[in-house]
Scaffold this motif. Structure first.
Motif, PDB file in Angstrom:
ATOM      1  N   THR A  29      -8.221  -2.041   5.336  1.00  0.00           N
ATOM      2  CA  THR A  29      -7.771  -0.969   6.231  1.00  0.00           C
ATOM      3  C   THR A  29      -8.737  -0.731   7.392  1.00  0.00           C
ATOM      4  O   THR A  29      -8.629   0.273   8.095  1.00  0.00           O
ATOM      5  CB  THR A  29      -7.614   0.334   5.429  1.00  0.00           C
ATOM      6  N   GLU A  30      -9.650  -1.660   7.598  1.00  0.00           N
ATOM      7  CA  GLU A  30     -10.656  -1.489   8.649  1.00  0.00           C
ATOM      8  C   GLU A  30     -10.019  -1.322  10.026  1.00  0.00           C
ATOM      9  O   GLU A  30     -10.453  -0.487  10.834  1.00  0.00           O
ATOM     10  CB  GLU A  30     -11.607  -2.692   8.647  1.00  0.00           C
ATOM     11  N   SER A  31      -8.983  -2.100  10.318  1.00  0.00           N
ATOM     12  CA  SER A  31      -8.344  -2.012  11.634  1.00  0.00           C
ATOM     13  C   SER A  31      -7.667  -0.659  11.824  1.00  0.00           C
ATOM     14  O   SER A  31      -7.678  -0.093  12.929  1.00  0.00           O
ATOM     15  CB  SER A  31      -7.324  -3.142  11.802  1.00  0.00           C
ATOM     16  N   ILE A  32      -7.086  -0.109  10.750  1.00  0.00           N
ATOM     17  CA  ILE A  32      -6.447   1.196  10.838  1.00  0.00           C
ATOM     18  C   ILE A  32      -7.485   2.277  11.102  1.00  0.00           C
ATOM     19  O   ILE A  32      -7.298   3.148  11.973  1.00  0.00           O
ATOM     20  CB  ILE A  32      -5.666   1.506   9.546  1.00  0.00           C
ATOM     21  N   ILE A  33      -8.582   2.219  10.381  1.00  0.00           N
ATOM     22  CA  ILE A  33      -9.642   3.214  10.555  1.00  0.00           C
ATOM     23  C   ILE A  33     -10.209   3.139  11.968  1.00  0.00           C
ATOM     24  O   ILE A  33     -10.443   4.171  12.612  1.00  0.00           O
ATOM     25  CB  ILE A  33     -10.748   3.004   9.507  1.00  0.00           C
ATOM     26  N   THR A  34     -10.423   1.933  12.449  1.00  0.00           N
ATOM     27  CA  THR A  34     -10.952   1.762  13.813  1.00  0.00           C
ATOM     28  C   THR A  34      -9.997   2.343  14.846  1.00  0.00           C
ATOM     29  O   THR A  34     -10.420   3.016  15.795  1.00  0.00           O
ATOM     30  CB  THR A  34     -11.188   0.267  14.106  1.00  0.00           C
ATOM     31  N   ASP A  35      -8.719   2.110  14.656  1.00  0.00           N
ATOM     32  CA  ASP A  35      -7.728   2.650  15.592  1.00  0.00           C
ATOM     33  C   ASP A  35      -7.738   4.176  15.577  1.00  0.00           C
ATOM     34  O   ASP A  35      -7.708   4.822  16.637  1.00  0.00           O
ATOM     35  CB  ASP A  35      -6.340   2.132  15.223  1.00  0.00           C
ATOM     36  N   LEU A  36      -7.802   4.778  14.405  1.00  0.00           N
ATOM     37  CA  LEU A  36      -7.810   6.239  14.301  1.00  0.00           C
ATOM     38  C   LEU A  36      -9.081   6.837  14.909  1.00  0.00           C
ATOM     39  O   LEU A  36      -9.042   7.916  15.507  1.00  0.00           O
ATOM     40  CB  LEU A  36      -7.674   6.659  12.834  1.00  0.00           C
ATOM     41  N   ILE A  79       6.426   4.526  -0.707  1.00  0.00           N
ATOM     42  CA  ILE A  79       5.474   3.682   0.018  1.00  0.00           C
ATOM     43  C   ILE A  79       4.622   2.913  -0.990  1.00  0.00           C
ATOM     44  O   ILE A  79       4.077   3.498  -1.931  1.00  0.00           O
ATOM     45  CB  ILE A  79       4.570   4.532   0.931  1.00  0.00           C
ATOM     46  N   THR A  80       4.528   1.614  -0.812  1.00  0.00           N
ATOM     47  CA  THR A  80       3.723   0.773  -1.696  1.00  0.00           C
ATOM     48  C   THR A  80       2.395   0.438  -1.023  1.00  0.00           C
ATOM     49  O   THR A  80       2.372  -0.028   0.112  1.00  0.00           O
ATOM     50  CB  THR A  80       4.462  -0.520  -2.060  1.00  0.00           C
ATOM     51  N   ARG A  81       1.305   0.697  -1.746  1.00  0.00           N
ATOM     52  CA  ARG A  81      -0.033   0.392  -1.229  1.00  0.00           C
ATOM     53  C   ARG A  81      -0.744  -0.539  -2.196  1.00  0.00           C
ATOM     54  O   ARG A  81      -0.551  -0.464  -3.410  1.00  0.00           O
ATOM     55  CB  ARG A  81      -0.851   1.684  -1.057  1.00  0.00           C
ATOM     56  N   THR A  82      -1.581  -1.420  -1.636  1.00  0.00           N
ATOM     57  CA  THR A  82      -2.367  -2.344  -2.442  1.00  0.00           C
ATOM     58  C   THR A  82      -3.771  -1.762  -2.588  1.00  0.00           C
ATOM     59  O   THR A  82      -4.487  -1.602  -1.601  1.00  0.00           O
ATOM     60  CB  THR A  82      -2.425  -3.731  -1.786  1.00  0.00           C
ATOM     61  N   LEU A  83      -4.171  -1.476  -3.832  1.00  0.00           N
ATOM     62  CA  LEU A  83      -5.360  -0.666  -4.079  1.00  0.00           C
ATOM     63  C   LEU A  83      -6.317  -1.317  -5.061  1.00  0.00           C
ATOM     64  O   LEU A  83      -5.982  -2.302  -5.725  1.00  0.00           O
ATOM     65  CB  LEU A  83      -4.936   0.705  -4.618  1.00  0.00           C
ATOM     66  N   ILE A  84      -7.513  -0.732  -5.138  1.00  0.00           N
ATOM     67  CA  ILE A  84      -8.496  -1.086  -6.158  1.00  0.00           C
ATOM     68  C   ILE A  84      -8.307  -0.125  -7.328  1.00  0.00           C
ATOM     69  O   ILE A  84      -8.257   1.081  -7.135  1.00  0.00           O
ATOM     70  CB  ILE A  84      -9.936  -0.951  -5.618  1.00  0.00           C
ATOM     71  N   ILE A 100     -11.951   4.020  -0.565  1.00  0.00           N
ATOM     72  CA  ILE A 100     -11.755   5.449  -0.294  1.00  0.00           C
ATOM     73  C   ILE A 100     -10.888   5.998  -1.420  1.00  0.00           C
ATOM     74  O   ILE A 100      -9.726   5.610  -1.570  1.00  0.00           O
ATOM     75  CB  ILE A 100     -11.086   5.670   1.076  1.00  0.00           C
ATOM     76  N   ASN A 101     -11.457   6.873  -2.227  1.00  0.00           N
ATOM     77  CA  ASN A 101     -10.782   7.373  -3.419  1.00  0.00           C
ATOM     78  C   ASN A 101      -9.500   8.122  -3.081  1.00  0.00           C
ATOM     79  O   ASN A 101      -9.411   8.784  -2.046  1.00  0.00           O
ATOM     80  CB  ASN A 101     -11.709   8.291  -4.210  1.00  0.00           C
ATOM     81  N   SER A 102      -8.530   8.023  -3.972  1.00  0.00           N
ATOM     82  CA  SER A 102      -7.268   8.738  -3.791  1.00  0.00           C
ATOM     83  C   SER A 102      -6.814   9.305  -5.120  1.00  0.00           C
ATOM     84  O   SER A 102      -6.226   8.601  -5.942  1.00  0.00           O
ATOM     85  CB  SER A 102      -6.194   7.813  -3.207  1.00  0.00           C
ATOM     86  N   ALA A 103      -7.107  10.601  -5.352  1.00  0.00           N
ATOM     87  CA  ALA A 103      -6.704  11.235  -6.607  1.00  0.00           C
ATOM     88  C   ALA A 103      -5.198  11.396  -6.689  1.00  0.00           C
ATOM     89  O   ALA A 103      -4.629  11.460  -7.780  1.00  0.00           O
ATOM     90  CB  ALA A 103      -7.377  12.603  -6.737  1.00  0.00           C
ATOM     91  N   GLU A 113       1.399   6.354   6.079  1.00  0.00           N
ATOM     92  CA  GLU A 113       1.740   5.196   5.242  1.00  0.00           C
ATOM     93  C   GLU A 113       0.505   4.640   4.544  1.00  0.00           C
ATOM     94  O   GLU A 113       0.556   4.251   3.377  1.00  0.00           O
ATOM     95  CB  GLU A 113       2.414   4.117   6.079  1.00  0.00           C
ATOM     96  N   ALA A 114      -0.610   4.598   5.269  1.00  0.00           N
ATOM     97  CA  ALA A 114      -1.862   4.116   4.678  1.00  0.00           C
ATOM     98  C   ALA A 114      -2.616   5.234   3.977  1.00  0.00           C
ATOM     99  O   ALA A 114      -3.610   4.971   3.285  1.00  0.00           O
ATOM    100  CB  ALA A 114      -2.750   3.492   5.758  1.00  0.00           C
ATOM    101  N   ASP A 115      -2.150   6.477   4.140  1.00  0.00           N
ATOM    102  CA  ASP A 115      -2.807   7.664   3.598  1.00  0.00           C
ATOM    103  C   ASP A 115      -4.251   7.764   4.085  1.00  0.00           C
ATOM    104  O   ASP A 115      -5.173   8.022   3.316  1.00  0.00           O
ATOM    105  CB  ASP A 115      -2.768   7.682   2.070  1.00  0.00           C
ATOM    106  N   LEU A 116      -4.419   7.568   5.390  1.00  0.00           N
ATOM    107  CA  LEU A 116      -5.738   7.644   6.000  1.00  0.00           C
ATOM    108  C   LEU A 116      -5.727   8.607   7.183  1.00  0.00           C
ATOM    109  O   LEU A 116      -4.694   8.785   7.837  1.00  0.00           O
ATOM    110  CB  LEU A 116      -6.196   6.261   6.474  1.00  0.00           C
TER     111      LEU A 116
END
Length: 480
Positions: free
Chosen positions: A351-358, A299-304, A329-332, A230-233
């Motif tokens: 997404t820091e909490s997601i990355i930490t969990d992974l 899936i809707t993501r909030t991005l730069i 984190i780039n996403s082509a 979902e977060a594409d991480l």
């Protein structure tokens, strides 16, 4: 006597008359000469006066023209200076200006921008960018995704292609491995045993093996720590024991910045393995923040959003600010191919909490021994976000059936349960479960988080399941 006297008188008179006539002649000549001299004098004076008059008129005209030119020039100069002053007063500082009140180029402003970038001074800006790239490049890796396909030698499809196209492969029907894609990753942490790399989930999805290429050109195999579709991480790990001392010295952990501090217009640099050709760099600005983008999966993501070019292969690479900090984190996969200058990056702060969990998950390797591969034994249907909203139910994998004798049948799983997590990892589609099962051997106990209907409403439950063997004669199917 008188006659003689008379004669004498006549002679004297004649002489006197002659003299008088001579004197008159002389006087006339002298008068004429004087008159001529006076005429010549008057003529000379008249000519000199005319010459003087002509000379005086020329200088008067010259002075008049000069004074007129000076007056007009002064007025024009005044108008020009006024226009320039007005334009300068309304024009922003540029790199070519030399005013002493210009902000020093070394002074950074909010978002990591330097004044040289704000003013358009290219030299110092380019030097700054090159220094940032040199600093960040050791933290960026290239990722090669290799997958296996089955080369079936029997069956109708094989017979069809053999008939029309001839024998395509003289080898046996053993599985063949091929390179499915390439992407990028960012070194975000290091433990006593592992090097941890964050990337996009779609970069490693479906991989039978992952090869990491470091800044010095060396390579190593990686294992999956955890994924979040979902977060594409995703986070993958490389054993430090697989790295040489030279490689360890050539790489480093990236510095993560605060993506919340970025502003629209801030300069950014994108680094990644574009097109699989090796690491490359593009530059741009932040075009928009908090941009909601909906994927093809719903899936809707909030991005730069950025105008820095993010091409295939850049996925998983770094978007850095002008302090050399990773802020995205780039996403082509999410970049808009219909228009130019629209690339996207996942903000690291959000997404820091997601990355930490992974990162803290157990490192698992793909189970290659077919005798040990696992199965859950269910029929599953994907409930995406749009379906979930329409049906007023949770998104995940709906259990539509359990196979007889499977691990699911003997577990506490119920039909119509919606699986939302597998061993603590969020699942959104049936393919997510199939992908995760590749890393678990049969006989492994896992916890499933499910949503179950109770009294007309869904309630969360945790169910422990012992995975069965995939080589057993049971049909296991998933429907996306």
């Amino acid at each position: 006597m008188s006659d003689k006297y008379f004669d004498f008188q006549n002679n004297d008179n004649e002489n006197i008359s002659a003299v008088s006539e001579e004197n008159r002649t002389v006087n006339v000549i002298e008068a004429e000469e004087r008159a001529s001299e006076e005429t010549a004098s008057r003529s000379f004076k008249t000519k000199r006066a005319r010459r003087t008059e002509r000379k005086g008129g020329f200088w008067r005209k010259a002075c008049s023209i000069a004074l007129t030119g000076i007056l007009v020039g002064g007025i024009s100069a005044g108008v020009f200076l006024g226009v320039v002053y007005t334009a300068d007063a309304n024009r922003p500082l540029s790199g070519t200006q030399t005013q002493t009140n210009r902000i020093p180029a070394t002074l950074t402003t909010q978002g990591g921008r330097t004044d040289s970038e704000l003013t358009g001074s290219t030299n110092s800006s380019e030097q700054s960018a090159s220094g940032i790239v040199k600093s960040v490049m050791p933290s960026i890796v290239a990722i090669t995704n290799s997958q296996v396909y089955e080369n079936y030698r029997n069956g109708s499809y094989y017979d069809f292609f053999q008939y029309y196209f001839g024998q395509q492969n003289q080898q046996s029907g053993e599985p063949q491995e091929y390179i499915a894609g390439a992407g990028s990753g960012i070194i975000v942490s290091q433990t006593d045993e592992e090097l941890l790399i964050v990337t996009n989930n779609h970069v490693i999805e479906g991989a039978s093996s992952l090869t990491i290429t470091f800044a010095d050109g060396s390579t190593a195999l990686a294992s999956v720590k955890g994924t979040d579709e979902e977060a594409d991480l995703a986070v993958v790990a490389v054993k430090l024991s697989d790295l040489s001392e030279e490689t360890r010295a050539a790489i480093k952990v990236a510095t993560l910045g605060n993506s919340d501090d970025m502003e629209v217009g801030d300069s950014v640099i994108a680094i990644g393995n574009a097109m699989g050709y090796g690491q490359s760099v593009t530059r741009g600005i932040v075009s928009a923040l908090n941009r909601d983008v909906t994927t093809s999966e719903g899936i809707t993501r909030t991005l730069i959003q950025t105008d820095a070019a993010i091409n295939p292969g850049n996925s998983g690479g770094a978007l850095v600010n002008m302090n050399g900090e990773v802020i995205g984190i780039n996403s082509a996969k999410l970049s808009d191919t219909d228009v130019e200058g629209m690339g996207y990056a996942i903000p690291v702060t959000a997404t820091e909490s997601i990355i930490t969990d992974l990162m803290n998950r157990q490192t698992r390797e793909i189970v290659k021994d077919a005798q040990k591969q696992s199965s859950l034994g269910i029929q599953g249907i994907t409930i995406d976000s749009s379906t979930a909203r329409a049906m007023n139910m949770p998104a995940g994998v709906l259990i539509s059936g359990k196979y007889e004798g499977s691990s699911a049948e003997i577990s506490a799983l119920n039909e119509r349960d919606v699986i939302t997590k597998f061993d603590g990892q969020k699942v959104s589609t049936a393919d997510d479960i199939k992908e995760l099962l590749k890393y678990y051997e049969a006989g492994t106990q896992v916890e499933l988080t499910v949503e179950r209907i109770e009294n007309g409403e869904y309630a969360e439950h945790t169910v422990t399941v012992t995975l069965g063997y995939a080589n057993q004669n049971q049909q296991v199917s998933y429907h996306n």
